[in-house]
Design a protein around this motif. Sequence first.
Motif, PDB file in Angstrom:
ATOM      1  N   UNK A 345       0.840  -1.208   0.000  1.00 52.48           N
ATOM      2  CA  UNK A 345       0.000   0.000   0.000  1.00 52.48           C
ATOM      3  C   UNK A 345       0.871   1.252   0.000  1.00 52.48           C
ATOM      4  N   UNK A 346       1.971   1.200   0.728  1.00 50.04           N
ATOM      5  CA  UNK A 346       2.915   2.324   0.711  1.00 50.04           C
ATOM      6  C   UNK A 346       3.399   2.601  -0.699  1.00 50.04           C
ATOM      7  N   UNK A 347       3.704   1.531  -1.433  1.00 53.91           N
ATOM      8  CA  UNK A 347       4.174   1.688  -2.804  1.00 53.91           C
ATOM      9  C   UNK A 347       3.110   2.304  -3.701  1.00 53.91           C
ATOM     10  N   UNK A 348       1.847   1.894  -3.516  1.00 47.31           N
ATOM     11  CA  UNK A 348       0.762   2.463  -4.314  1.00 47.31           C
ATOM     12  C   UNK A 348       0.591   3.944  -4.007  1.00 47.31           C
ATOM     13  N   UNK A 349       0.684   4.302  -2.728  1.00 44.46           N
ATOM     14  CA  UNK A 349       0.573   5.714  -2.348  1.00 44.46           C
ATOM     15  C   UNK A 349       1.739   6.518  -2.921  1.00 44.46           C
ATOM     16  N   UNK A 350       2.931   5.964  -2.850  1.00 44.93           N
ATOM     17  CA  UNK A 350       4.100   6.668  -3.380  1.00 44.93           C
ATOM     18  C   UNK A 350       3.944   6.901  -4.878  1.00 44.93           C
TER      19      UNK A 350
END
Length: 369
Positions: A345-350
């Motif tokens: 999810x962090x990667x998607x937000x980034x």
Amino acid sequence: MVGSTTAKIFDFPRNAWYVAAWDYEVGRKPLARTIAGQPMALFRTEDGAPIALADACWHRLAPLSMGTLVGRDEIQCPYHGLRYDSAGRCTSMPAQETINPSARVPAFATVDRFRYVWVWPGDAELADPDLIPDMHQMTDAAWTGDGELIHAPCNYQLVLDNLMDLTHEEFVHSSSIGQAELSESDFLTSHTDRTVTVERWMRDIEPPPFWLKNMRDRFPGFSGRVDRWQIIHFEAPSTIRIDVGVAEAGTGAPEVDRSRGVNGYVMNTITPETDRSCLYFWSFQRNYRLESQLITTQLRNGVHNVFGEDERMLAAQQAAIDANPGYEFYSLNIDAGGMWVRRILDGLLAAEGRSAVAPPTSAPSASVA
Ligand code: FES
């Protein structure tokens, strides 16, 4: 302990498919839903296509979901009567002949699939239907079942945590599916850039009440010990299918042969609504005794009671998070799957130029005993 991560978990990807509603909930009466922070008015055209428009009129922001449908595919604002087509373009202004060319509301990509209406609240140009998570057990003829919608008063990531680590069943669901072997057994965690899998087998154990009943539904009079499995499949951004079941102990289920057992899929897809609420769609699908509506209803009601226990725990957890701003979560070995979910999810937000989840201070183990 394998690391800690922050409790600041309040944002969610917008360039993603989320379930907005069960398919039967969307019809010729507008439905209000908030998806990833975006209020939407949902309805179907006379041809049955699902439509999602921003739930705020271009004129003075009156909710279109309070309006009425007109003709084949238009919705009329309940306040001063402006009409919009399914693409969000204004087609009529009752008090004047000329339509302001800027008069429109945002329209969101939608797809009917797996008994749900999916919406993409972000950039419509990126809305690729191939990115809709696999939930084929919802519609495959080899499976049957039913489920519900829980309007959960917590951040959606708390539900993801709950489902990625099922050792809580021993304590939260002790009268139905909980047993000590859940915490005592080994598990294996693996991941790709959009998926996480956690696999656990409990061999030669006494079946808990829920599973003994299901074994007897398929094998009348069954008694004895079982091999039990839980294989958790996460797919970004927030769908978790859990392959669950038991089989007569020692008949080959861990290898490949599940013919002496009962197999279900707990289908979960969780849609963030606000930072403190979410729409939790679930269904319990099974691949045996497909003809029995009695079993379908009993399973739905049984899982309803089990998930009610989760809902109470999640609401209390969210209240404690709110009462302790800035507190950092600690993570144990059992949180390995959930920590990989947060990394994805962090990667998607980034990728969307945002960041709301601080990275874990150390990586979870890829394989945890
Ligand atoms: Fe919708 Fe005025 S607010 S027509």
